[in-house]
Design an enzyme around this catalytic site. Structure first.
Site, PDB file in Angstrom:
ATOM      1  N   CYS A  46      13.782  -0.250  -4.068  1.00  0.00           N
ATOM      2  CA  CYS A  46      13.193   0.592  -4.900  1.00  0.00           C
ATOM      3  C   CYS A  46      11.640   0.089  -4.790  1.00  0.00           C
ATOM      4  O   CYS A  46      10.794  -0.522  -5.980  1.00  0.00           O
ATOM      5  CB  CYS A  46      13.246   0.968  -6.237  1.00  0.00           C
ATOM      6  SG  CYS A  46      12.341   3.151  -6.087  1.00  0.00           S
ATOM      7  N   CYS A 104       7.999  10.468   1.369  1.00  0.00           N
ATOM      8  CA  CYS A 104       6.970  10.325  -0.273  1.00  0.00           C
ATOM      9  C   CYS A 104       5.614   9.895  -0.252  1.00  0.00           C
ATOM     10  O   CYS A 104       5.075   9.595   0.813  1.00  0.00           O
ATOM     11  CB  CYS A 104       7.871   8.319   0.187  1.00  0.00           C
ATOM     12  SG  CYS A 104       7.734   7.848  -1.426  1.00  0.00           S
TER      13      CYS A 104
END
Length: 434
Positions: free
Chosen positions: A160, A356
């Site tokens: 991440c 995102c």
């Protein structure tokens, strides 16, 4: 009457509970189990880490909202899952049986991989939970009182990467707002990625160029292909390797304040189930989010096993972004519903697409990867103030959605609009996007 248990109440689990209850109706029981009695909007944790948001802005108690929708809520961590008996043992010794189980837990943060990297042990903080973000803010305030070197980035095995770039840029922006940026003697970004903007998925659009320029413009020195080996006191020990994995240099970086994204592992209760998970503790699922060993166990989000996109000199993992999680949850709910209603031949698949938003102060970066893994039909990375505004709006929308218990999909609605905006910006100079 079927009893479906959702394990985990994060950005995957709580929507899953709402969707599951709506799909099955009052004739069946849905139980939501969470180690925390509150929901936290994890994407906003970097803002909490500089004091731009507070816990009260991004977290709220779960029970009153889900129970008014007819969902039973148990604020306990799961200690053991017995798939043969179809039973979960809770931390207080209580037991919960199930007909179907959906695992939507967050990760175990593997601080133990790097000695001294736990936020409670030294200067390296985390923004992976709201508790950690609050501690990061407290340490950031100490930095403001007594400036020193900053180090941020992502550890070996991290999957991440967005929040690492996000928090680094937000801290740089906040320091400038306070007139203290020039008091920081060094600001370093250390990442396991083979190049900036790789993001665990071989990059998206011009993520490499945009993020490289973004860090340069903030005066942040970056090192790629790095493995942090330990943190001792206010020193971070880093090994940098070349494309063949051979050591280039060993560095000891001074750090007064730092934030590193750790590697993730599966939570112990899930990882401990025989045959359910890979060695990292993530659930092995088929294309329909169903466990490969247990037909009545499903999983979605961070809890599932996804192999790395490619082998990199320093290990990196593939992220599980919001759009992908939303799609996985929808598929799992549809397939459980089909099983309950005796339509076992009907199988729904999720779509591994990525949308995102990452805030970077007064601007932000956004990407669209359809699908997330190459080859892609859509591959766009954009930068501009509109992304910052979009993320602010997204936070407010998602929290309101979780309080209202509305199980509508979000990413499908914004995808085409976002694609239209980003296409206009393809090829635009970094500073011109707005």
């Amino acid at each position: 009457m079927a009893h479906v248990v959702i394990l985990g109440a994060g950005t995957g689990g709580m929507p899953a509970a709402y969707e599951m209850k709506e799909a099955l109706g009052s004739g069946h029981t849905v139980t939501l189990i969470s180690a925390n009695d509150y929901f936290q909007f994890v994407p906003s944790n970097p803002w909490v880490g500089v004091g731009w948001k507070t816990r009260g802005d991004i977290a709220f108690p779960i029970k009153p909202y889900v129970e008014r929708k007819g969902i039973h809520f148990i604020p306990q961590s799961a200690e053991h899952i017995d798939p043969e008996a179809q039973r979960i043992t809770l931390a207080d010794g209580g037991k919960v049986g199930y007909d179907y189980l959906m695992i939507a837990t967050g990760p175990k943060l593997a601080f133990e991989n790097v000695p001294g990297s736990d936020p409670h042990e030294g200067p390296i903080q985390s923004v992976c939970t709201v508790d950690h973000a609050e501690k990061a803010y407290a340490e950031y305030q100490a930095l403001l009182r007594e400036p020193g070197p900053i180090v941020m980035g992502a550890m070996a095995g991290a999957s991440c990467f967005g929040p690492a770039y996000e928090y680094a840029m937000i801290v740089a922006a906040d320091l400038k707002r306070r007139g203290q940026r020039d008091k920081i003697p060094s600001f370093t970004f250390v990442t396991s990625e083979p190049y900036l903007g790789h993001l665990g998925i071989q990059g998206v659009g011009d993520s490499r160029g945009i993020l490289t320029r973004g860090l340069e413009e903030e005066g942040i020195e970056a090192y790629t292909n790095c493995k942090v080996t330990k943190v001792e006191g206010h020193k971070m020990h880093v090994t940098q390797v070349d494309e063949q994995g051979e050591t280039i240099q060993e560095m000891i970086l001074p750090v007064k304040f730092g934030m590193m994204i750790p590697a993730f592992k599966g939570v112990p209760a899930v990882a401990g189930v025989d045959g359910l998970c890979n060695p990292g503790g993530f659930v092995l699922v088929d294309a329909h989010q169903r466990s490969k060993k247990y037909a009545n166990i499903f999983a979605a989000g961070i809890a599932i096993a996804i192999p790395p996109v490619e082998q990199t000199p320093v290990p990196t993992g593939a992220p599980k972004t919001g759009y992908m999680i939303e799609s996985m949850v929808g598929a799992a709910v549809a397939n459980i519903k089909a099983d309950v209603e005796g339509r076992k031949g009907e199988q729904t698949m999720g779509t591994w697409n990525a949308v995102c938003f990452a805030d970077m102060g007064d601007r932000g970066a956004a990407f669209v990867a359809l699908p997330q893994l190459r080859p892609r039909k859509v591959d766009i990375f954009a930068y501009g103030r509109w992304v910052h505004l979009a993320k602010v709006a997204f936070e407010k929308y998602f929290i309101r959605k979780m309080k209202m218990g509305v199980p509508e999909p979000f990413y499908e609605k914004i995808l085409f609009r976002m694609m239209g905006i980003t296409r206009l910006q393809e090829g635009a100079p970094h500073r011109k996007a707005s």
